[in-house]
Design a protein around this motif. Structure first.
Motif, PDB file in Angstrom:
ATOM      1  N   ALA A   1       0.825  -1.204   0.000  1.00  0.00           N
ATOM      2  CA  ALA A   1       0.000   0.000   0.000  1.00  0.00           C
ATOM      3  C   ALA A   1       0.860   1.255   0.000  1.00  0.00           C
ATOM      4  CB  ALA A   1      -0.932  -0.006   1.213  1.00  0.00           C
ATOM      5  N   GLN A   2       2.006   1.212   0.688  1.00  0.00           N
ATOM      6  CA  GLN A   2       2.871   2.390   0.770  1.00  0.00           C
ATOM      7  C   GLN A   2       3.520   2.738  -0.571  1.00  0.00           C
ATOM      8  OE1 GLN A   2       5.483   1.344   4.055  1.00  0.00           O
ATOM      9  NE2 GLN A   2       4.291   2.610   5.464  1.00  0.00           N
ATOM     10  N   THR A   3       3.510   1.804  -1.515  1.00  0.00           N
ATOM     11  CA  THR A   3       4.000   2.123  -2.856  1.00  0.00           C
ATOM     12  C   THR A   3       2.921   2.792  -3.697  1.00  0.00           C
ATOM     13  OG1 THR A   3       3.373  -0.024  -3.820  1.00  0.00           O
ATOM     14  CG2 THR A   3       5.564   0.142  -2.799  1.00  0.00           C
ATOM     15  N   ARG A   4       1.699   2.863  -3.162  1.00  0.00           N
ATOM     16  CA  ARG A   4       0.568   3.397  -3.926  1.00  0.00           C
ATOM     17  C   ARG A   4      -0.206   4.491  -3.198  1.00  0.00           C
ATOM     18  NH1 ARG A   4       1.956  -1.366  -5.610  1.00  0.00           N
ATOM     19  NH2 ARG A   4       1.499  -2.055  -7.746  1.00  0.00           N
ATOM     20  N   GLY A   5       0.292   4.920  -2.047  1.00  0.00           N
ATOM     21  CA  GLY A   5      -0.390   5.970  -1.307  1.00  0.00           C
ATOM     22  C   GLY A   5       0.543   6.647  -0.325  1.00  0.00           C
ATOM     23  N   ALA A   6       0.103   7.767   0.237  1.00  0.00           N
ATOM     24  CA  ALA A   6       0.917   8.541   1.173  1.00  0.00           C
ATOM     25  C   ALA A   6       1.039   7.826   2.524  1.00  0.00           C
ATOM     26  CB  ALA A   6       0.306   9.920   1.365  1.00  0.00           C
ATOM     27  N   LEU A   7       2.157   8.066   3.218  1.00  0.00           N
ATOM     28  CA  LEU A   7       2.472   7.321   4.438  1.00  0.00           C
ATOM     29  C   LEU A   7       1.518   7.624   5.590  1.00  0.00           C
ATOM     30  CD1 LEU A   7       6.386   7.524   4.526  1.00  0.00           C
ATOM     31  CD2 LEU A   7       4.902   5.872   3.361  1.00  0.00           C
ATOM     32  N   ALA A   8       1.211   8.912   5.836  1.00  0.00           N
ATOM     33  CA  ALA A   8       0.433   9.285   7.025  1.00  0.00           C
ATOM     34  C   ALA A   8      -0.973   8.683   7.019  1.00  0.00           C
ATOM     35  CB  ALA A   8       0.374  10.801   7.163  1.00  0.00           C
ATOM     36  N   PRO A   9      -1.781   8.849   5.934  1.00  0.00           N
ATOM     37  CA  PRO A   9      -3.115   8.250   5.968  1.00  0.00           C
ATOM     38  C   PRO A   9      -3.084   6.733   6.021  1.00  0.00           C
ATOM     39  CG  PRO A   9      -2.677   9.228   3.811  1.00  0.00           C
ATOM     40  CD  PRO A   9      -1.590   9.684   4.731  1.00  0.00           C
ATOM     41  N   ILE A  10      -2.086   6.112   5.380  1.00  0.00           N
ATOM     42  CA  ILE A  10      -1.981   4.651   5.451  1.00  0.00           C
ATOM     43  C   ILE A  10      -1.647   4.214   6.877  1.00  0.00           C
ATOM     44  CG2 ILE A  10      -0.543   2.691   4.749  1.00  0.00           C
ATOM     45  CD1 ILE A  10      -0.447   3.924   1.957  1.00  0.00           C
TER      46      ILE A  10
END
Length: 289
Positions: A237-246
């Protein structure tokens, strides 16, 4: 910074359920060194095929991988201490709830990811909901057996655990993006960081390990396999979205842990946990605006 896609949201929620499950198994094994030794072995067993089959991560990610391994070792030591002294329903949400706010700051400083106002509100609401769960866990403490827990060491260890979670989340978020091979990254990470505790447990508690019932051994190995799956999903998921919301979305595992704590460990759910569940649900909506 855009909102998370539906696929990323669902994957992180699945990771949250998986993460709560393996932590509950770990907490259910009373000897914590034994528990995390078995979890490490389970992690190694699952990681070996990943290392063999996946492409080797690029050279640029290995410094991050090495740093993450060191942080994960500290994380495991602090988590063992948390579970040795505290209630699952209190130390787990405190450990998990500390990290989203810290990740938000670290991601802004080192990755230059700044959340939108709705996403920042979502992180704050999720963290507030998790704080409510900590209070609910504290309220449940009088029902514990006397002498089983020590509040101060448990809470300090839980906060320390949360800080290590924030640290490795940020480091791995950068490392996995630089790896070119998310599956290879998680394989090498879990292989190398999972070896330490089993080797230590083998030296210190070999006779105890050999004497364990088959049920305990299989439970620990299953928890190890689930830990690889849970973190592997987050890294993808971290390769496809920003770190904080994930990071904030991942900590919905606390809600699932509260449900498991009620069902498996007979810890009361109560009004505070219902309120926390509602708050976290609102936070999830804000994270996806």
């Amino acid at each position: 910074m855009g909102s998370l896609s539906l696929s990323v949201t669902l994957v992180v929620l699945l990771a949250a359920i998986t993460h709560a499950s393996w932590n509950a198994i770990a907490h259910g094994i009373k000897d914590q060194l034994l528990a995390f030794g078995l979890i490490g072995v389970g992690g190694v067993i699952v990681a070996i095929p990943l290392v063999i089959l996946a492409p080797l991560p690029r050279a640029a990610c290995w410094p991050y991988l090495a740093a993450s391994i060191a942080i994960h070792v500290l994380y495991n030591l602090l988590l063992m201490r948390s579970y040795r002294y505290g209630d699952f329903g209190q130390v787990y949400p405190l450990a998990r709830g500390t990290s989203p706010l810290v990740v938000t700051v670290l991601a802004a400083l080192f990755v230059h990811e700044r959340p939108s106002l709705p996403q920042l509100a979502g992180v704050l609401v999720v963290s507030a909901g998790l704080a409510t769960l900590v209070l609910a866990g504290r309220a449940a403490r009088p029902g514990r057996q006397p002498g089983r827990a020590s509040a101060r060491p448990a809470l300090l260890a839980a906060v320390g655990t949360g800080l290590t979670i924030a640290a490795y989340t940020t480091v791995d978020g950068v490392g996995v993006r630089a790896s070119g091979s998310p599956v290879g990254y998680i394989g090498w990470l879990m292989l190398l960081e999972s070896l330490g505790v089993p080797l230590f447990a083998l030296v210190r508690r070999r006779a105890v390990i050999v004497a364990q019932p088959r049920r305990i051994v299989l439970s620990g190995l299953l928890a190890g396999a689930l830990s690889v799956l849970a973190y592997g999903l987050v890294l993808w998921a971290q390769t496809r979205g920003a770190l904080a919301p994930i990071a904030a979305l991942r900590e919905t595992s606390v809600i699932f842990a509260a449900i498991i704590g009620t069902v498996a460990f007979r810890e009361p759910f109560g009004r505070k946990r219902i309120a926390a569940t509602i708050a976290v649900s609102v936070g999830i909506v804000l994270l996806n605006v």
